[in-house]
Design an enzyme around this catalytic site. Sequence first.
Site, short mmCIF file in Angstrom:
data_model
loop_
_atom_site.label_atom_id
_atom_site.label_comp_id
_atom_site.label_asym_id
_atom_site.label_seq_id
_atom_site.Cartn_x
_atom_site.Cartn_y
_atom_site.Cartn_z
N LYS A 151 -14.59 -6.75 -7.11
CA LYS A 151 -14.83 -7.10 -5.71
C LYS A 151 -16.32 -7.35 -5.54
CE LYS A 151 -10.89 -4.49 -3.89
NZ LYS A 151 -10.45 -3.36 -3.03
N GLU B 151 -1.91 -0.18 -8.93
CA GLU B 151 -3.35 -0.16 -8.75
C GLU B 151 -3.86 1.21 -8.30
OE1 GLU B 151 -6.72 -2.83 -6.34
OE2 GLU B 151 -4.62 -3.44 -6.37
N LYS C 177 0.84 -1.18 0.00
CA LYS C 177 0.00 0.00 0.00
C LYS C 177 0.89 1.24 0.00
CE LYS C 177 -4.14 -1.90 0.34
NZ LYS C 177 -5.21 -1.69 -0.67
N ASP D 11 -0.37 -0.51 -4.55
CA ASP D 11 -1.74 -0.01 -4.58
C ASP D 11 -1.77 1.35 -3.89
OD1 ASP D 11 -4.43 0.46 -4.52
OD2 ASP D 11 -4.95 -1.32 -3.35
#
Length: 327
Positions: A245, A200, A148, A174
């Site tokens: 998702k 991402e 992240k 991400d």
Amino acid sequence: MQVKLSIEPWQTVHPFRISGLEITAIDFLVVELSRDGRTGRGEAAGVGYRNDLPPTMIPQIEAILPALERGMDREELNILLPACGARNALDCAMWELEARLAGRPVWSLAGLEPPRPVETVFTIGVDTPETMALRATELSQARRLKLKFSGDGGDAERLRAVRAARPEVWLGVDANRGLTVASCTELVPVLVECGVALLEQPLALGQEAQMALLDLPIPVAADESVQEIVDLERLVGLFDIINIKLDKCGGLTHALAMERAARALGFQVMIGNMLGTSWSHAPAWLVAQRCDHVDLDGPTLLRGDREPALFYSDGKVHCPDQVWGSG
């Protein structure tokens, strides 16, 4: 038909940080549908950045209980409720109940091949470079890691620290909407230097057109920028990969259709998660069978799981039949 709705609080193992957010606990909506001595289960966390949270899901489901009681099917459900966590939990519970009443597993009812273990990424939340490198080392079984980013100016050092700790591993990053065109451009040489294989959601919602301003030498995935099938066409030429998702798109039914629609438009497909226990990851695991990239490590970030549960070995996620969806 008997319907049970409940909200369950779960704790994370460590504070889980992404751009602009720290998670130490999360609530899940659990839907249980029972008929003729069989029960189907569904779980949803919702989508926080859309204010789609468990307390708002229960009234959504209660509003359509008459339709459910008269025999509503999944097609009607996808008309009555928008893409949201409530629809996801209810859709998955309907799939499992149907499987148990029919004596056939969900994968068979859905026309899928027998599922197999799949390689998944393991996610490391935003922290100091040293802590993230240590976490990468602790995740010794992982073949794929996703880091992240926060957009706070320290992402390059975080990335270099993890790459030094795990020089052999596949790496994705991400940003969770935390970068700008300028900050993303500055990071490109470091992404290349560290062999990053996927970026991402670099930019904020509403800035998708600005992706055309970026000269990125690696594939880019859309997450927050894509919720359901109707979002796909406007992203053609801007992103390479679509992150599906179940909480975003509203269930297994829509996720399977969305995978096919994304392929038809030339996208690669990724399956992701909004955290969750094995009850929410098992339906996503079926979609993962058809995906290029898999991010289903959510239960490993929680302090506990269901029993029986998914398990992880050799960098892969395994889902025994009895976890969810068996006939």
